[in-house]
Structure formats: C-alpha cells, structure tokens
Enzyme design. Structure first.
Site, PDB file in Angstrom:
ATOM      1  N   ASP A 163       6.018  12.098  24.453  1.00 48.33           N
ATOM      2  CA  ASP A 163       4.851  12.802  24.989  1.00 48.33           C
ATOM      3  C   ASP A 163       5.258  14.184  25.510  1.00 48.33           C
ATOM      4  O   ASP A 163       6.117  14.834  24.928  1.00 48.33           O
ATOM      5  CB  ASP A 163       4.231  11.938  26.099  1.00 48.33           C
ATOM      6  CG  ASP A 163       2.726  12.076  26.187  1.00 48.33           C
ATOM      7  OD1 ASP A 163       2.271  13.150  26.605  1.00 48.33           O
ATOM      8  OD2 ASP A 163       2.004  11.124  25.846  1.00 48.33           O
ATOM      9  N   HIS A 187       0.131  15.187  30.884  1.00 48.89           N
ATOM     10  CA  HIS A 187      -0.301  14.088  30.027  1.00 48.89           C
ATOM     11  C   HIS A 187       0.713  12.947  30.012  1.00 48.89           C
ATOM     12  O   HIS A 187       0.363  11.771  30.174  1.00 48.89           O
ATOM     13  CB  HIS A 187      -0.533  14.627  28.617  1.00 48.89           C
ATOM     14  CG  HIS A 187      -1.112  13.647  27.655  1.00 48.89           C
ATOM     15  ND1 HIS A 187      -0.338  12.843  26.844  1.00 48.89           N
ATOM     16  CD2 HIS A 187      -2.393  13.343  27.361  1.00 48.89           C
ATOM     17  CE1 HIS A 187      -1.112  12.092  26.095  1.00 48.89           C
ATOM     18  NE2 HIS A 187      -2.373  12.375  26.389  1.00 48.89           N
ATOM     19  N   SER A 225      -5.461   8.177  24.346  1.00 47.47           N
ATOM     20  CA  SER A 225      -4.166   8.377  24.998  1.00 47.47           C
ATOM     21  C   SER A 225      -4.028   7.525  26.240  1.00 47.47           C
ATOM     22  O   SER A 225      -2.923   7.162  26.632  1.00 47.47           O
ATOM     23  CB  SER A 225      -3.997   9.847  25.412  1.00 47.47           C
ATOM     24  OG  SER A 225      -3.559  10.633  24.357  1.00 47.47           O
TER      25      SER A 225
END
EC number: 3.4.21.-
Length: 412
Positions: free
Chosen positions: A167, A198, A358
């Site tokens: 990520d 994120h 996600s």
C-alpha cells in the site's frame, strides 16, 4: 493503491504478435507511462535462460546507444527484474519502439504489457469481547445479525501470523499498533512514512489493537504507492515479489513459512495479465491474499489483481447489509465485507473514516490472520474456509454475485 481515488479499469487486448510474443495494448482510458513496459517470459524459461536473455538485452541496448545520434533521447533500459515462485519471470523498464520490436521477437518472451498507473481503492470458545466498538465493521464480522456494537473474538487474535500490507506505507509508531508494525521495503520513494494515510487505515483494520480484527498480528509495510496514492504497476509487482520472498522465508522477515503469512492489496487498476500472473505465483506459494474488488460499480473482471481467480476478492457492504453503491461485483467476487464509513487509524496518532473496497479487503485479511491463529490452514484455500463460514446476508449483491458476508464463527 487503495480504492479511495477511482482506479481506471481497462481490458488488455492483443495488439500484435511477432514470433508468438504478444504486445498488449491498454484500453482507451488507461493512464499509461510513456515508453515503460513489463516484459514477461514464457513459463518454461529457466533461471539460466532468463539470465542469458537479460545479458542479450544489455548488449543490444549498448549497441543501440553507440549508434544513437546526439539528438535522440536515450531510454533507461531494464530497471527491475522479477522472479516469483519459479513460474513468473519478468522485467520492466523504459524502451523505445524499435527495442520493443526486438524484444517481442525473442523466443523467450511470452508477452509485453505497457506499464500504467495504479491507484488506491478507497471511495463458540472462550471469547474476548470488545464493547462499543469504534467501527461498525468489527461488530458485524462477529455477529449473525446487523446492528451490534460488540466484537467477539478468541484471545489468540492472530498471534504468530504476519500480514504484509502492500500500500502507501504504515505509520508504524501509531500507538494502536503497540509495536507490532514495522517497515519492510519501499519501492516508490525515499520516505519511509505513510504520507497518504491509506495504508495506515488499512493496516489498522487488519491488526490495530482497538480498530483491528487480528489484534495480535505482526504487520509489515510494503510501500508501492506515493503520497498521492498512486504508483506504477511494475512497482506494485516488485513489492509483491519482495513480500512473497519474505513470507516464504527467503528474506529476514518475521514469517518463517508461507502458511503463517497473509497479504492485503487494497489497490488496483486496469486488468493486467502480468499483475494477475504475479498474484497467482504468490497464491501458488501458499500465501493467502485479500484483494479489493474495486470501486467502479462494475464487474470485477476488469480490474487487477481482483480478476485473478486464486486470490480472495472482496466487495464492500454497508451497515444495513446492502451492496455499497460504488463496489464492484460479479462472479470473481468471493465475499462481501464491511466497506462503507469504516473508522480506522490515521498517521500521526488519530483516526479517519473512509469508504471503499479498500476498507473491505483488510477485514478479510484480518479475518484470515485470525483464523490462522486459531489453527486453520493458511494459503489460498483459506478463502474457501472464509466463504464456508460466511452467511447469506447481502441484499441485491449485484448480477451473478455472491450474497455471502464474512463471519468469524463466534457463535453470536
């Protein structure tokens, strides 16, 4: 690449064939990187033959540089090599049209794929109980009915399992990780930090002490996306290769066997044969992979690595057990997991609420780590175990899509 920003879905089609090596072209909406390609070898090509091929490539490039006029822009040539499980050998780099034509005519080459931008995908035992959970997804995973506020889980909590989060990185100093997160490898820049947020959010759902499903799991940051949440497909594959080697005991990682490792990929882009083949190599090595289905409200067959059948592809559900309006769907979706308005960790010690597949995928990655900690068999077969444990709950899941919502088997 989580699914926060919209990943651009495209289907790769054969552009041309020279001596059996296909040059693939990206679809009309792909954000291709000029003159960047991924070159994939035929499966039967050995390590020795691969080495000989790259030597041929270097010699060919050197001859071209010597002949090049001063006004021509020199290409960087080969930049990275990949070898996953003895079945996927490839390299990526910057090549001009003439060099790509030469490469495509080489007998060792299976296909050539343009490199492109990939983005995040955000838009019954003695149980421990966590009351008044900070994120509804935790309670939903351990209850057969919606609306609960308690997370029930076994105290083993994924201890002894390592989760690789591919990520934007992880804020490893966030207090909710309690020292269980560490940096693995950075493939995108020279900043070993999560400047996007994120990856930290995803890791928090996998294994945060307060916000995670597997509260004892070890977490490893594999950074393949930058501060904007984007990166190249070739860079992502390089991160996948590194994580597979570590998880298989080939590096100095904490996972000593592939069966004690899980991976999460909350990212995606257009359908990529190279990305899917790399993901399959990881699955074939006995490593469980949870992958976000994508946020385009379309069939997941158009996104990678979500379209690879051997991974566990995850769609996003809402708090009232509906399909999230952004979530991809289709026969390649294995399960649904909470993905709308999920609260988890944010770099700097705070929290954030995000939506996307996600956010759904790390629920499944965390559940996978939790089940391995309970003694379940790891590897790609763990996805079948998760599907068997799941219950039919999702209303209007999408055409040809499962209605299965994940469940940790708490008996509640």
């Amino acid at each position: 690449m989580g699914f926060i920003t919209k990943a651009i879905p495209i289907v790769l089609a054969a552009l041309s064939t020279v001596n059996g090596a296909k040059i693939l072209e990206a679809g009309p909406h792909a954000e291709t990187i000029p003159n960047k390609y991924i070159v994939v070898m035929k499966r039967e090509v050995s390590d020795e033959a691969f080495s000989a091929h790259t030597t041929w490539l270097s010699q060919n490039l050197n001859r071209r540089v010597m002949r090049r006029s001063g006004s021509s822009k020199a290409m960087a040539g080969m930049q990275d090599k990949y070898s996953l499980g003895g079945i996927f050998r490839a390299y990526s780099g910057e090549f001009d049209d003439a060099m790509i034509k030469d490469i495509s005519s080489h007998d060792d080459v299976d296909y050539i794929e343009p490199d492109f931008v990939v983005r995040t995908s955000t838009n019954g035992t003695n149980l421990t109980r966590q009351d008044n959970v900070p994120s509804w997804g935790l309670a939903r995973v351990s209850s057969k009915k919606a609306g609960g506020t308690t997370y029930y889980y076994d105290s083993s909590a994924g201890k002894g399992v390592t989760a690789y989060v591919i990520d934007t990185g992880i804020d490893i100093n966030h207090e909710d990780f309690r020292g269980r997160a560490k940096w693995g490898k950075n493939f995108v820049d020279d900043m070993d930090e999560d400047c996007n947020g994120h990856g930290t959010h995803v890791a928090g759902t996998v294994g945060g002490t307060k916000y995670g499903l597997a509260k004892g799991v070890s977490l490893v940051a594999v950074k393949v996306l930058d501060c904007e949440g984007s990166g190249s497909n070739s860079g992502v594959i390089k991160g996948m290769e590194w994580a597979m080697r570590e998880a298989s005991g080939g590096g100095n990682g904490t996972a000593k066997a592939a069966g004690k490792a899980v991976m999460n990929m909350s990212l995606g882009g257009t359908r990529s044969q190279a990305s899917n083949q790399a993901a399959k190599a990881i699955s074939d090595a006995g490593i469980f992979m949870a992958v976000a289905a994508g946020n385009e409200n379309m069939d997941a067959q158009h996104s990678s690595p979500a379209s690879e059948p051997s991974v566990c592809t995850v769609a996003a559900s809402t708090e009232d057990d509906g399909k999230a309006d952004f979530s991809n769907y289709g026969q390649l979706v294995d399960v649904y997991a909470p993905g709308k308005d999920i609260t988890s960790l944010k770099p700097g010690g705070s929290t954030d609420t995000l939506s996307g597949t996600s956010m759904a995928s790390p629920h499944v990655c965390g559940l996978g780590a939790y089940l391995i900690g309970l003694g379940k068999q790891g590897g790609p077969g763990l996805c079948d175990t998760i599907k068997e444990m799941a219950h039919d709950a999702i209303q209007r899941p999408g055409e040809g899509t499962t209605s299965k919502l994940i469940y940790n088997g708490s008996g509640k």
